[in-house]
Design a protein around this motif. Sequence first.
Motif, PDB file in Angstrom:
ATOM      1  N   GLY A 138     -13.711   6.696   4.643  1.00 12.60           N
ATOM      2  CA  GLY A 138     -13.530   7.741   3.640  1.00 12.60           C
ATOM      3  C   GLY A 138     -12.126   7.707   3.058  1.00 12.60           C
ATOM      4  O   GLY A 138     -11.193   7.138   3.634  1.00 12.60           O
ATOM      5  N   ALA A 139     -11.959   8.355   1.916  1.00  9.02           N
ATOM      6  CA  ALA A 139     -10.696   8.289   1.184  1.00  9.02           C
ATOM      7  C   ALA A 139      -9.493   8.835   1.967  1.00  9.02           C
ATOM      8  O   ALA A 139      -8.437   8.193   1.978  1.00  9.02           O
ATOM      9  N   PRO A 140      -9.575  10.010   2.619  1.00 10.35           N
ATOM     10  CA  PRO A 140      -8.381  10.501   3.315  1.00 10.35           C
ATOM     11  C   PRO A 140      -7.877   9.526   4.380  1.00 10.35           C
ATOM     12  O   PRO A 140      -6.651   9.361   4.551  1.00 10.35           O
ATOM     13  N   TRP A 141      -8.792   8.866   5.083  1.00 14.51           N
ATOM     14  CA  TRP A 141      -8.400   7.908   6.128  1.00 14.51           C
ATOM     15  C   TRP A 141      -7.802   6.658   5.498  1.00 14.51           C
ATOM     16  O   TRP A 141      -6.731   6.186   5.911  1.00 14.51           O
ATOM     17  N   LEU A 142      -8.473   6.108   4.480  1.00 12.58           N
ATOM     18  CA  LEU A 142      -7.977   4.885   3.848  1.00 12.58           C
ATOM     19  C   LEU A 142      -6.603   5.077   3.218  1.00 12.58           C
ATOM     20  O   LEU A 142      -5.753   4.176   3.238  1.00 12.58           O
ATOM     21  N   LEU A 143      -6.384   6.252   2.655  1.00 13.59           N
ATOM     22  CA  LEU A 143      -5.151   6.508   1.903  1.00 13.59           C
ATOM     23  C   LEU A 143      -4.017   7.026   2.773  1.00 13.59           C
ATOM     24  O   LEU A 143      -2.847   7.040   2.341  1.00 13.59           O
ATOM     25  N   PHE A 144      -4.325   7.428   4.003  1.00 12.83           N
ATOM     26  CA  PHE A 144      -3.320   8.073   4.847  1.00 12.83           C
ATOM     27  C   PHE A 144      -2.066   7.222   5.071  1.00 12.83           C
ATOM     28  O   PHE A 144      -0.951   7.762   5.014  1.00 12.83           O
ATOM     29  N   PRO A 145      -2.156   5.923   5.346  1.00 14.82           N
ATOM     30  CA  PRO A 145      -0.920   5.159   5.567  1.00 14.82           C
ATOM     31  C   PRO A 145       0.061   5.239   4.397  1.00 14.82           C
ATOM     32  O   PRO A 145       1.281   5.344   4.602  1.00 14.82           O
ATOM     33  N   ALA A 146      -0.453   5.209   3.172  1.00 18.79           N
ATOM     34  CA  ALA A 146       0.426   5.320   2.000  1.00 18.79           C
ATOM     35  C   ALA A 146       1.051   6.707   1.931  1.00 18.79           C
ATOM     36  O   ALA A 146       2.256   6.858   1.666  1.00 18.79           O
ATOM     37  N   TYR A 147       0.241   7.734   2.169  1.00 20.83           N
ATOM     38  CA  TYR A 147       0.752   9.105   2.168  1.00 20.83           C
ATOM     39  C   TYR A 147       1.826   9.292   3.236  1.00 20.83           C
ATOM     40  O   TYR A 147       2.910   9.838   2.977  1.00 20.83           O
ATOM     41  N   ALA A 148       1.536   8.826   4.439  1.00 21.51           N
ATOM     42  CA  ALA A 148       2.464   9.012   5.550  1.00 21.51           C
ATOM     43  C   ALA A 148       3.812   8.346   5.274  1.00 21.51           C
ATOM     44  O   ALA A 148       4.873   8.944   5.508  1.00 21.51           O
ATOM     45  N   LYS A 149       3.773   7.128   4.772  1.00 26.35           N
ATOM     46  CA  LYS A 149       5.025   6.412   4.517  1.00 26.35           C
ATOM     47  C   LYS A 149       5.898   7.159   3.511  1.00 26.35           C
ATOM     48  O   LYS A 149       7.113   7.288   3.694  1.00 26.35           O
ATOM     49  N   LEU A 150       5.287   7.656   2.445  1.00 29.04           N
ATOM     50  CA  LEU A 150       6.058   8.364   1.425  1.00 29.04           C
ATOM     51  C   LEU A 150       6.478   9.760   1.890  1.00 29.04           C
ATOM     52  O   LEU A 150       7.429  10.334   1.354  1.00 29.04           O
ATOM     53  N   ALA A 151       5.771  10.296   2.891  1.00 31.10           N
ATOM     54  CA  ALA A 151       6.115  11.622   3.420  1.00 31.10           C
ATOM     55  C   ALA A 151       7.087  11.543   4.597  1.00 31.10           C
ATOM     56  O   ALA A 151       7.431  12.573   5.192  1.00 31.10           O
ATOM     57  N   GLY A 152       7.537  10.326   4.942  1.00 34.22           N
ATOM     58  CA  GLY A 152       8.501  10.172   6.020  1.00 34.22           C
ATOM     59  C   GLY A 152       7.913  10.179   7.407  1.00 34.22           C
ATOM     60  O   GLY A 152       8.591  10.513   8.388  1.00 34.22           O
ATOM     61  N   LEU A 153       6.653   9.784   7.516  1.00 33.87           N
ATOM     62  CA  LEU A 153       5.949   9.775   8.799  1.00 33.87           C
ATOM     63  C   LEU A 153       5.451   8.370   9.080  1.00 33.87           C
ATOM     64  O   LEU A 153       4.896   7.712   8.206  1.00 33.87           O
ATOM     65  N   ASP A 154       5.641   7.907  10.307  1.00 40.50           N
ATOM     66  CA  ASP A 154       5.108   6.608  10.710  1.00 40.50           C
ATOM     67  C   ASP A 154       3.604   6.779  10.956  1.00 40.50           C
ATOM     68  O   ASP A 154       3.205   7.488  11.892  1.00 40.50           O
ATOM     69  N   PRO A 155       2.760   6.166  10.135  1.00 40.47           N
ATOM     70  CA  PRO A 155       1.309   6.371  10.294  1.00 40.47           C
ATOM     71  C   PRO A 155       0.788   5.903  11.647  1.00 40.47           C
ATOM     72  O   PRO A 155      -0.261   6.371  12.103  1.00 40.47           O
ATOM     73  N   ARG A 156       1.520   4.999  12.302  1.00 42.40           N
ATOM     74  CA  ARG A 156       1.067   4.496  13.601  1.00 42.40           C
ATOM     75  C   ARG A 156       1.164   5.542  14.695  1.00 42.40           C
ATOM     76  O   ARG A 156       0.576   5.374  15.769  1.00 42.40           O
TER      77      ARG A 156
END
Length: 338
Positions: free
Chosen positions: A151-169
Amino acid sequence: MNLVRRASAAALAVLILAAGACDSGGDAEPESAQPDKVTYLTAVGAFGRESYAWVAKEKGFFAAAGIEVDIRPGSGTTENLALLASGRAQFSANDLSAVMIVLGNGKYRQDVRAVAAIQQRTLNSVTALSGSGVNTPRDLSGRTVGGVRGGAPWLLFPAYAKLAGLDPRTVTWVGVEAAQMPKLLATGQVDGVGQFVVARPAVEKAAGGRAAVVLPYSDVLTDLYGNALIASTKVLREDPDLVRRFAGALIDGLLYAIEHPDETGQILRRYVPTADPVTAAAEVDLMEPYVRANGVVGAFDGARVARAVAILRGTGIITGDLPTADLVAFDYVTGQVR
């Protein structure tokens, strides 16, 4: 009467009918054309935010366009695109950014194109509950988020996290059914859910009125569209007029829905008996500014689509080139201020 006499009588009847048609001056009504039959997939499930398709059906917009539509609840971007590519559906609604990610990484690029913008801004978010300790994106570190696989929120989360200052890992995602997300969040089985911002009413209802904390991806991911109408390239090649008629009817349903949210909730309940019409109406009401951003409904801006691709490539979530012509067919909807 024997078979010969029956045949003679039948032949005589044909001659009489033919003569009657000639005497009438050839004004007999032509047979009405049979409607085109298509299958349409919602983005995910049968929630209020997906109800405009049933509105287009109920209000006769599809019928007026000469189309009979089988509306089926979708299962997220990757599953929907696979069904389009296989020919088992002709149209679907899917988050355009998620489609960019899938196509940009090499899948289904020859099989699908976006033809209309359903929302002019992305609806993606991670949603938590008040009192959970999640108030900012960085608070998600070490937490578990539920979402629809592909789904879109999962696929897009790494990009969101990086720009929000969060390590998606540092965030663990687990696959859950869309209909179960509010309940799992309310019972504390997950710390957040990958959800559309307009799902707030459903989340708060499941949580017994507890306030939702919504972290919209649009806070850091600018220029991204929301859901788009996706068509198979097969139907685009073989019947472009059908694509134009379908897109126009669906957008008419979308506009009617956001202008009549209470009626839309009742229409959804008629087709989906398990739907809560009040919650559905609240979702539709929240969706209105996303549909009409800048007054434009339905159309894409080519420069903005290119900027969105560049944003996702810049975060590394898209690894290959993705020309806008491989993503969007721009000639099927004309931008209108409505």
